[in-house]
Write an enzyme that holds these catalytic residues in place. Structure first.
Site, PDB file in Angstrom:
ATOM      1  N   LYS A 222      -1.411  13.059  -0.484  1.00 13.71           N
ATOM      2  CA  LYS A 222      -0.688  13.945   0.264  1.00 13.71           C
ATOM      3  C   LYS A 222      -0.107  15.112  -0.843  1.00 13.71           C
ATOM      4  O   LYS A 222      -0.124  16.246  -0.761  1.00 13.71           O
ATOM      5  CB  LYS A 222       0.064  13.676   1.221  1.00 13.71           C
ATOM      6  CG  LYS A 222       0.734  14.404   1.991  1.00 13.71           C
ATOM      7  CD  LYS A 222       1.552  13.768   3.145  1.00 13.71           C
ATOM      8  CE  LYS A 222       2.394  14.781   3.923  1.00 13.71           C
ATOM      9  NZ  LYS A 222       3.017  14.208   5.029  1.00 13.71           N
TER      10      LYS A 222
ATOM     11  N   GLU B 249       6.521   0.351   6.993  1.00 14.03           N
ATOM     12  CA  GLU B 249       7.132   1.836   6.412  1.00 14.03           C
ATOM     13  C   GLU B 249       7.403   2.625   7.829  1.00 14.03           C
ATOM     14  O   GLU B 249       8.201   3.588   7.438  1.00 14.03           O
ATOM     15  CB  GLU B 249       5.926   2.540   5.762  1.00 14.03           C
ATOM     16  CG  GLU B 249       6.407   3.640   4.827  1.00 14.03           C
ATOM     17  CD  GLU B 249       5.314   4.020   3.835  1.00 14.03           C
ATOM     18  OE1 GLU B 249       4.716   5.021   4.241  1.00 14.03           O
ATOM     19  OE2 GLU B 249       5.561   3.415   2.742  1.00 14.03           O
TER      20      GLU B 249
ATOM     21  N   LYS C 250      10.580   4.412  -6.908  1.00 15.39           N
ATOM     22  CA  LYS C 250       9.897   5.144  -7.707  1.00 15.39           C
ATOM     23  C   LYS C 250      10.793   5.992  -8.821  1.00 15.39           C
ATOM     24  O   LYS C 250      10.517   5.989  -9.929  1.00 15.39           O
ATOM     25  CB  LYS C 250       9.660   6.350  -6.565  1.00 15.39           C
ATOM     26  CG  LYS C 250       8.311   6.077  -5.747  1.00 15.39           C
ATOM     27  CD  LYS C 250       7.884   7.238  -4.956  1.00 15.39           C
ATOM     28  CE  LYS C 250       6.605   7.087  -3.944  1.00 15.39           C
ATOM     29  NZ  LYS C 250       6.435   8.125  -3.223  1.00 15.39           N
TER      30      LYS C 250
ATOM     31  N   GLY D 213       1.507  10.159   6.042  1.00 13.47           N
ATOM     32  CA  GLY D 213       0.510   9.398   5.371  1.00 13.47           C
ATOM     33  C   GLY D 213      -0.120   8.310   5.792  1.00 13.47           C
ATOM     34  O   GLY D 213      -1.111   8.205   5.933  1.00 13.47           O
ATOM     35  N   ARG D 214       0.770   7.329   6.476  1.00 13.77           N
ATOM     36  CA  ARG D 214       0.249   6.334   7.295  1.00 13.77           C
ATOM     37  C   ARG D 214      -0.526   6.647   8.372  1.00 13.77           C
ATOM     38  O   ARG D 214      -0.931   5.752   9.222  1.00 13.77           O
ATOM     39  CB  ARG D 214       1.395   5.287   7.425  1.00 13.77           C
ATOM     40  CG  ARG D 214       2.755   5.709   8.056  1.00 13.77           C
ATOM     41  CD  ARG D 214       3.742   4.755   7.869  1.00 13.77           C
ATOM     42  NE  ARG D 214       4.928   5.133   8.290  1.00 13.77           N
ATOM     43  CZ  ARG D 214       5.816   5.833   7.660  1.00 13.77           C
ATOM     44  NH1 ARG D 214       5.319   6.256   6.415  1.00 13.77           N
ATOM     45  NH2 ARG D 214       6.956   6.548   8.232  1.00 13.77           N
TER      46      ARG D 214
ATOM     47  N   HIS E  26      -7.376 -22.532   8.166  1.00 14.05           N
ATOM     48  CA  HIS E  26      -7.507 -23.719   6.955  1.00 14.05           C
ATOM     49  C   HIS E  26      -6.272 -23.153   5.878  1.00 14.05           C
ATOM     50  O   HIS E  26      -6.751 -23.576   4.796  1.00 14.05           O
ATOM     51  CB  HIS E  26      -8.868 -23.740   6.485  1.00 14.05           C
ATOM     52  CG  HIS E  26      -9.818 -23.839   7.452  1.00 14.05           C
ATOM     53  ND1 HIS E  26     -10.196 -25.315   8.041  1.00 14.05           N
ATOM     54  CD2 HIS E  26     -10.487 -23.141   8.175  1.00 14.05           C
ATOM     55  CE1 HIS E  26     -11.049 -24.979   8.892  1.00 14.05           C
ATOM     56  NE2 HIS E  26     -11.419 -23.897   9.010  1.00 14.05           N
TER      57      HIS E  26
ATOM     58  N   GLU F  56       0.952   6.473  -9.284  1.00 13.52           N
ATOM     59  CA  GLU F  56      -0.264   5.346  -9.585  1.00 13.52           C
ATOM     60  C   GLU F  56      -1.544   6.361  -9.588  1.00 13.52           C
ATOM     61  O   GLU F  56      -2.628   6.108 -10.312  1.00 13.52           O
ATOM     62  CB  GLU F  56      -0.230   4.323  -8.461  1.00 13.52           C
ATOM     63  CG  GLU F  56       1.053   3.499  -8.582  1.00 13.52           C
ATOM     64  CD  GLU F  56       2.160   3.817  -7.710  1.00 13.52           C
ATOM     65  OE1 GLU F  56       2.242   4.988  -7.423  1.00 13.52           O
ATOM     66  OE2 GLU F  56       2.723   2.928  -6.895  1.00 13.52           O
TER      67      GLU F  56
END
Ligand code: F6P
Length: 535
Positions: free
Chosen positions: A206, A354, A496, A268-269, A385, A212
Site C-alpha cells: 500500500k 491489529e 519499524k 491494509g488488513r 494431536h 521487507e
C-alpha cells in the site's frame, strides 16, 4: 458521554457472570428443548450454531442491551456511508465500497468513489484475463506460468489465504507463490523453482515503503536481471505493482500502465477486495473474484439490515465480549476443520489483533476493560494431536470457533466424513466433558467449555467472501462497543523505526541502548564481520 464499564448493562452482565460461573452449558439444553433452533442462524450457504455457549437467555438479552447502548449503530452507519471514522488519520474506512454491488454512489469528500472502484476492477479483469489466457507474454515471448506476490501483512495474508482456500479453482497451468518474510531463505527457496522467462512478480504494498517488501522486491529484480541479462524494458513485462504510491512504484521501475492503484481509505488488513486481490483474480479468475466480492456484499447487507439479535457478526462479537470482559478469556481459538483454510487463523490474527489490540479509547483515554483477544488456531483434526489436551484438561478458559465446509470432492468422501464427525465429537466433548458422579481425576475432562460451529455448504468464492466479511464485521462490532479505533496501527511504528536505527548503529557501540540490546548488537556485529571475512 459513553462510558462502557459504568453502564447499566455492563453492571448487569457483571452480576450475571458471577451466577453463570457455576452453570453448566448442558443444563441450558435440558431446560430448553428449542435451544439449538433458537441459537442457530443461516445466511445464504453459511450456518452458525452458537447454542454451545455459556450464555443463558438472560445473558444474551443483556449483551444485546450492551450493543444497543453502545455507539455500534451510529458507527456502522458512518462506516458504510464513508464518514471519517479513522480519526487518527482523518480518513473514511471503505473496504465495503470495494464490494458494493449496488448502483448506489458512495461519496468521499463529496466525490463518488464508485467510478474509480469500477475502473480498478475493469483493469484487474483485463489484466488477469490476458495473463490467464496466455496473451500476456514475457520478454522471450513465453506465457506466464508462475505468479509471485511480494508483500507482507495485509498485502500478503488476505490474498494468500484466499488463494490457498480456493485452490480448487486455480488455473491448471499456473503456480502461485507468496513471499513475505525479510528472511532471505523465504525468497531464495521460492526463486529456486522459477523460470524468469515465465514468471510474473507482483510488488504488493500500500505504502511502497515497507522495508521487507522493498528488500524482497529488489532481490527479485536483481535475480531477474542477473538470470536473464534482460533490459529494464523487459523487466516491465515481468513486474507489476499494487500500491497507493504510484510515484514510488514507477521509481522502482514498474511500467505506469502496470501499476494497480487503490486508495488510502482502504486499510491494509481489509484490502484483499481491492487490487491487492490481483493474485486472487489471476489464480481463480476474475469471474470467481467477483463471486468473492458478492459473498462479502451479501454479508454487508445482512450486517446492515438484520436485527441485532439475528445478526451473525453482532452475535459472534457479543459472545466474544461476554467471554473476554466477563468470563476472563484472554484468547480466541479458531479451528478450521478444513485443510484449505489452514491460513485462515493467521489472516484473522492480523484482522483482529491489529484492529482491536488497542488500550486507548476514541477520546484518547486509557480503557479500564480488556479489548482485543489473542487470536490463534490451527486446522482440525491436527489440533487434536497437538493442543487439544490443554483445551480439554487445562486450567485456561479458551472459547473456540470451529469452521467446516459440508461438501468436498467425491474421492474424499470417507476422509471428509471422518473430519466432520471428529469436529462434532470435539465440540460435544468440550461442552459435556466426561466427569462421572462429580469425581474429577487425571483421566477426566471437566467440559463446560464453549464453542461456535460455522458450517459452509462448500468452500466456494462466494462463501469464502461471506466468511471473511463476517469476521471483519465481528471485529468492527467489538471495536465499536469497546469505543476504540479499529482502523489504525500506531503500535507497529515503533519497531519499524528502531529496526532502521539499530541497523544503522550496529557498527558503533551506542550508549543509546540498554545493556541487553548493546550486548546482542555486538554479538550480531561480530558474527556479521566473521561472515564478511569468510566470503
Ligand atoms: O503491520 C503494519 C502494516 O502497515 C499493516 O497494516 C500492513 O498490512 C502491512 O504493514 C504492509 O503494509 P504495506 O502494504 O504498505 O507494505
Amino acid at each position: 458521554m459513553y462510558n462502557l464499564s459504568s453502564s447499566v448493562s455492563w453492571k448487569k452482565l457483571e452480576q450475571l457472570a458471577d451466577q453463570t460461573r457455576h452453570e453448566q452449558i448442558s443444563d441450558y439444553f435440558s431446560a430448553d428443548k428449542k435451544r439449538f433452533d433458537k441459537m442457530s442462524l443461516s445466511l445464504g450457504e453459511l450456518f452458525l450454531d452458537y447454542s454451545k455457549n455459556k450464555i443463558s437467555d438472560e445473558v444474551f438479552a443483556s449483551l444485546l442491551q450492551l450493543a444497543e447502548h453502545s455507539p455500534l449503530r451510529q458507527r456502522r452507519a458512518q462506516m458504510f456511508s464513508g464518514d471519517i471514522i479513522k480519526v487518527t488519520e482523518k480518513r473514511p474506512v471503505l473496504h465495503t465500497a470495494l464490494r458494493n454491488r449496488s448502483e448506489e454512489p458512495l461519496l468521499v469528500n463529496g466525490q463518488d468513489v464508485m467510478p474509480d472502484i469500477q475502473a480498478g476492477l475493469k483493469k484487474l479483469e483485463a489484466f488477469s484475463n490476458k495473463v490467464r489466457d496466455g496473451k500476456w507474454l514475457g520478454y522471450t515471448g513465453k506465457r506466464i506460468r508462475s505468479v509471485v506476490n511480494i508483500g507482507i501483512g495485509g498485502s500478503d495474508l488476505g490474498p494468500n489465504m484466499v488463494c490457498r482456500s480456493l485452490l480448487h479453482y486455480k488455473h491448471p497451468e499456473m503456480s502461485f507463490h507468496f513471499i513475505s518474510n525479510v528472511d532471505g531463505q523465504h525468497i531464495k527457496k521460492a526463486l529456486k523453482s522459477l523460470d524468469p522467462e515465465t514468471t510474473l512478480f507482483i510488488v504488493s504494498t500500500k505504502t511502497f515503503s515497507t522495508q521487507e517488501t522493498l528488500l524482497n522486491a529488489n532481490s527479485a529484480k536483481r535475480w531477474f536481471l542477473e538470470k536473464t541479462g534482460a533490459s529494464a524494458a523487459d523487466l516491465g513485462l515481468h513486474f507489476v505493482a499494487v500500491s497507493t504510491n504510484k510515484a514510488a512504484a514507477m521509481e522502482f521501475g514498474i511500467n505506469p500502465d502496470c501499476i494497480f492503484e487503490f486508495w488510502a481509505w482502504v486499510g491494509g488488513r481489509y484490502s484483499l477486495w481491492s487490487s491487492i486481490g490481483l493474485p486472487i483474480a489471476l489464480c481463480i479468475g476474475y469471474d470467481q473474484f467477483v463471486e468473492l466480492l458478492e459473498g462479502a456484499y451479501e454479508m454487508d447487507r445482512h450486517f446492515l439490515e438484520a436485527p441485532l439479535d439475528q445478526n451473525m457478526p453482532v452475535i459472534l462479537a457479543l459472545i466474544g465480549i461476554w467471554y473476554i470482559n466477563f468470563l476472563g478469556a484472554e484468547t480466541q481459538a479458531v479451528i478450521p476443520y478444513d485443510q484449505a483454510l489452514h491460513q485462515f487463523p493467521a489472516f484473522l490474527q492480523q484482522l483482529d489483533m491489529e484492529s482491536n489490540g488497542k488500550s486507548v479509547d476514541m477520546e484518547g483515554q486509557p480503557v479500564d476493560y480488556a479489548t482485543g483477544p489473542i487470536v490463534w488456531g490451527q486446522t482440525g483434526s491436527n489440533g487434536q494431536h497437538a493442543f487439544f489436551q490443554l483445551l480439554h484438561q487445562g486450567t485456561r478458559f479458551v472459547p473456540i470457533d470451529f469452521i467446516a465446509s459440508l461438501q468436498t470432492d467425491e474421492e474424499a468422501e470417507q476422509h471428509h466424513f471422518a473430519l466432520l464427525t471428529n469436529m462434532l465429537a470435539q465440540a460435544n466433548a468440550f461442552m459435556n466433558g466426561d466427569i462421572t458422579d462429580g469425581q474429577q481425576d487425571y483421566t477426566s475432562s471437566p467440559g463446560n467449555r464453549p464453542s461456535n460451529i460455522l458450517l459452509l455448504d462448500r468452500l466456494s468464492p462466494r462463501n469464502v467472501g461471506a466468511l471473511i466479511a463476517l469476521y471483519e464485521h465481528k471485529v468492527f462490532v467489538q471495536g465499536a462497543i469497546w469505543n476504540i479505533n479499529s482502523f489504525d496501527q500506531w503500535g507497529v511504528q515503533l519497531g519499524k523505526r528502531l529496526a532502521t536505527e539499530i541497523s544503522r548503529n550496529i557498527e558503533r557501540k551506542s550508549a543509546d541502548y540498554d545493556q541487553s540490546t548493546q550486548g546482542l548488537m555486538s554479538i550480531v556485529k561480530k558474527h556479521l564481520n566473521k561472515t564478511k571475512k569468510a566470503q
